[in-house]
Every structure is written in structure tokens, then in C-alpha cells.
Enzyme design. Structure first.
Site, mmCIF file in Angstrom:
data_model
loop_
_atom_site.group_PDB
_atom_site.id
_atom_site.type_symbol
_atom_site.label_atom_id
_atom_site.label_comp_id
_atom_site.label_asym_id
_atom_site.label_seq_id
_atom_site.Cartn_x
_atom_site.Cartn_y
_atom_site.Cartn_z
ATOM 1 N N ASP A 128 62.492 -42.817 10.547
ATOM 2 C CA ASP A 128 62.652 -43.285 10.206
ATOM 3 C C ASP A 128 63.198 -44.850 9.006
ATOM 4 O O ASP A 128 64.627 -44.867 8.840
ATOM 5 C CB ASP A 128 62.559 -42.587 8.592
ATOM 6 C CG ASP A 128 61.960 -43.761 6.934
ATOM 7 O OD1 ASP A 128 62.004 -44.714 6.375
ATOM 8 O OD2 ASP A 128 61.876 -43.013 5.800
ATOM 9 N N HIS A 158 58.908 -36.893 2.028
ATOM 10 C CA HIS A 158 60.396 -37.015 1.750
ATOM 11 C C HIS A 158 61.421 -37.199 1.009
ATOM 12 O O HIS A 158 61.466 -38.018 0.316
ATOM 13 C CB HIS A 158 60.643 -39.097 3.166
ATOM 14 C CG HIS A 158 61.594 -38.968 3.542
ATOM 15 N ND1 HIS A 158 62.455 -40.041 3.567
ATOM 16 C CD2 HIS A 158 62.881 -38.546 3.092
ATOM 17 C CE1 HIS A 158 64.042 -40.207 3.996
ATOM 18 N NE2 HIS A 158 64.180 -39.047 3.888
ATOM 19 N N MET A 165 64.813 -38.101 -1.034
ATOM 20 C CA MET A 165 65.784 -37.544 -0.903
ATOM 21 C C MET A 165 66.694 -37.767 -2.527
ATOM 22 O O MET A 165 66.499 -38.407 -3.455
ATOM 23 C CB MET A 165 65.714 -39.659 -1.028
ATOM 24 C CG MET A 165 66.042 -39.721 0.719
ATOM 25 S SD MET A 165 65.094 -41.687 1.270
ATOM 26 C CE MET A 165 62.890 -41.306 0.635
ATOM 27 N N MET A 194 62.903 -40.795 -4.481
ATOM 28 C CA MET A 194 64.174 -40.250 -4.686
ATOM 29 C C MET A 194 64.239 -39.998 -6.098
ATOM 30 O O MET A 194 63.980 -40.621 -6.810
ATOM 31 C CB MET A 194 65.008 -41.815 -4.198
ATOM 32 C CG MET A 194 64.383 -43.001 -3.404
ATOM 33 S SD MET A 194 64.940 -44.185 -3.315
ATOM 34 C CE MET A 194 64.034 -44.768 -1.419
ATOM 35 N N HIS A 235 53.878 -41.561 4.612
ATOM 36 C CA HIS A 235 54.912 -41.343 4.339
ATOM 37 C C HIS A 235 55.551 -41.546 2.827
ATOM 38 O O HIS A 235 55.317 -42.955 1.892
ATOM 39 C CB HIS A 235 55.370 -42.248 5.207
ATOM 40 C CG HIS A 235 57.286 -41.618 4.719
ATOM 41 N ND1 HIS A 235 57.723 -40.523 5.673
ATOM 42 C CD2 HIS A 235 58.948 -42.051 4.228
ATOM 43 C CE1 HIS A 235 58.745 -40.402 5.499
ATOM 44 N NE2 HIS A 235 59.450 -41.285 4.768
ATOM 45 N N ASP A 259 57.965 -41.762 -0.368
ATOM 46 C CA ASP A 259 59.603 -41.467 -0.615
ATOM 47 C C ASP A 259 60.086 -41.019 -1.472
ATOM 48 O O ASP A 259 60.116 -42.334 -2.488
ATOM 49 C CB ASP A 259 60.366 -42.739 -0.343
ATOM 50 C CG ASP A 259 60.213 -43.018 1.613
ATOM 51 O OD1 ASP A 259 61.100 -42.098 1.966
ATOM 52 O OD2 ASP A 259 59.969 -44.588 1.432
ATOM 53 N N SER A 283 55.198 -46.195 5.263
ATOM 54 C CA SER A 283 55.653 -45.576 4.039
ATOM 55 C C SER A 283 55.444 -46.505 3.076
ATOM 56 O O SER A 283 55.629 -47.761 2.720
ATOM 57 C CB SER A 283 57.180 -46.317 4.755
ATOM 58 O OG SER A 283 58.056 -45.329 3.721
ATOM 59 N N MET A 290 66.868 -40.268 10.445
ATOM 60 C CA MET A 290 66.820 -41.838 9.558
ATOM 61 C C MET A 290 68.237 -43.445 10.385
ATOM 62 O O MET A 290 68.477 -42.779 10.809
ATOM 63 C CB MET A 290 67.658 -41.327 7.887
ATOM 64 C CG MET A 290 66.918 -40.800 7.482
ATOM 65 S SD MET A 290 65.515 -41.209 7.065
ATOM 66 C CE MET A 290 66.416 -42.456 6.126
#
Ligand code: DX5
Ligand code: ZN
Length: 218
Positions: A176, A67, A69, A38, A34, A36, A9, A138
Site C-alpha cells: 500500500d 486499513h 490507521m 485515520m 481498500h 483507510d 483505495s 506500507m
């Protein structure tokens, strides 16, 4: 059972020397990278946006496992696709019209994943499991790296595995949050297919060796 897929990640990378960290991931046995994203609304934090990710995508030789979010993730399918992403994961909790979003992601040419927060039950996936390529469970509350693994996730992996076998779905199970050699071994034992690891990889004394060890947990 087949070998584990390891997805380091990016959130835990050293952004002061991102290029070196990405080169190490490239040299490693990691399968995916990975990412993320947000928005400060769906989760109480903001990470990186598309200009930074464009640079990351140019440097990474690993398929991007994105991913999101964020609320209304369907607004960014084009941007994620343009990054060259292989997988786009949207949160169940952020998509009132999940079926439509999953179809749109697949029509764009990416693989489609659905993500569940720790308090969202696996049973809610019954009517979408045959449409998704992956379920991302998660094992921490999303928003931050370096949190403690929530042990109940092991039950969710077991339940999800049963649902997948019962329905003949081909979805992969990705986990994750708080994944390290200890929690990773337990997840591998329950039937997880993909392990995301941030802190465990990027803060390891030898990142490449840590990725190898995670990869060989099963
Ligand atoms: C948390 C992110 C994770 C995070 C995992 O919201 O989705 O991908 O980077 O970090 P670790 O492995 O440190 O828990
Ligand atoms: Zn993530």
C-alpha cells in the site's frame, strides 16, 4: 503464481461524486475496495468515519479491505464488522497485544491482517505470521495518498515471502502506497499478492482500464 488482487483505495476517490467513482469500481475487475480509517493520532491526518463508510458499503459490491490507521483498533472491531467488512487490518505499531487483537478480529468472522510501517522490520512477524490472513506492507508513511513509493519495500516483500514459505503460513502479501504500473510490476515480480492503488486508479483518465492493466501485471 496466481493472479494479482487489486484493491483500489477510496482515499483518492472524488468525494464530490463518490457514487460515480464507486459504480466504476463495481464495474471494473477490482477484487476489493481498500478503506483507510485515520484518527489524527496514529497518523497526522483524519479520513472518514463510520457514517460515511456505511454509505460506501451500501454502494460497493466489492469486499471491503479496511486499513485502520488508529490507536487501539480493537475498540472498533464491532463497527468494522457491522460495515460488512471482509478484512480488518491493524497496525503492528498500534497493538501491544497484537495476538489478542488478531484473535478477536478472526472471532468476529472477518479476516485479520497486520500492517507494518516502512521502518518496522518483517522479522518482527515471526511469532504472528501463522495467525494472520494477510500482511499489509506500507510502501509510504501512512496518512496520505499520492506519495512516492519507498523502493526498500521490494526487499521487505522478498523477506516476507521467505518467512511465509518457511513457516507454511497462508498469509497474503499486500502492499500500500505509491503503487502504479511501474512499481506494481516490480512488486508482482517479488511475489506480492495484493496491490492497493489510490492515485494511480482514481486519477487515471480511464479508471476501469487502469484497474485492468494493474490486474494483468502478473
Ligand atoms: C496511505 C493509505 C493508502 C493510500 C494509498 O496512508 O494507507 O491506502 O490511499 O494511496 P496512493 O496509492 O495514492 O499512494
Ligand atoms: Zn491504506
Amino acid at each position: 503464481m496466481s493472479k494479482l488482487i487489486i484493491s483500489p483505495s477510496l482515499l483518492s476517490a472524488n468525494f464530490g461524486d463518490l457514487k460515480s467513482d464507486l459504480e466504476r469500481v463495481n464495474q471494473s475487475e477490482a477484487d476489493w475496495l481498500h478503506i483507510d480509517i485515520m484518527d489524527g493520532v496514529f497518523v497526522p491526518n483524519i479520513s472518514f468515519g463510520f457514517p460515511v463508510l456505511k454509505y460506501v458499503s451500501e454502494l460497493s459490491t466489492k469486499p471491503l479491505d479496511v486499513h485502520l490507521m488508529i490507536v487501539q483498533p480493537e475498540k472498533f472491531i464491532r463497527e468494522v464488522k457491522d460495515l460488512g467488512a471482509m478484512m480488518m487490518n491493524v497496525h503492528y505499531e498500534a497493538c501491544p497485544h497484537l495476538h489478542r487483537v488478531i484473535q478477536q478480529v478472526k472471532e468476529s468472522g472477518m479476516k485479520a491482517g497486520v500492517t507494518l510501517n516502512p521502518a518496522t522490520p518483517v522479522s518482527l512477524l515471526t511469532d504472528i505470521i501463522s495467525d494472520v490472513d494477510l500482511v499489509l506492507l506500507m510502501s509510504v508513511n501512512p496518512g496520505f495518498g499520492g506519495q512516492k513509493f519507498i523502493p526498500h519495500t521490494l526487499n521487505k516483500v522478498r523477506e516476507l515471502k521467505e518467512l511465509i514459505l518457511r513457516t507454511g503460513s497462508r498469509a497474503l502479501i499486500e502492499v500500500d502506497g505509491g503503487v502504479n504500473l511501474e512499481t506494481g510490476a516490480m512488486l508482482a515480480g517479488e511475489g506480492a499478492d495484493v496491490l492497493v492503488a489510490g492515485n494511480a486508479v482514481f486519477h487515471a483518465p480511464d479508471m476501469i482500464d487502469m484497474i485492468r492493466q494493474l490486474k494483468n501485471l502478473r
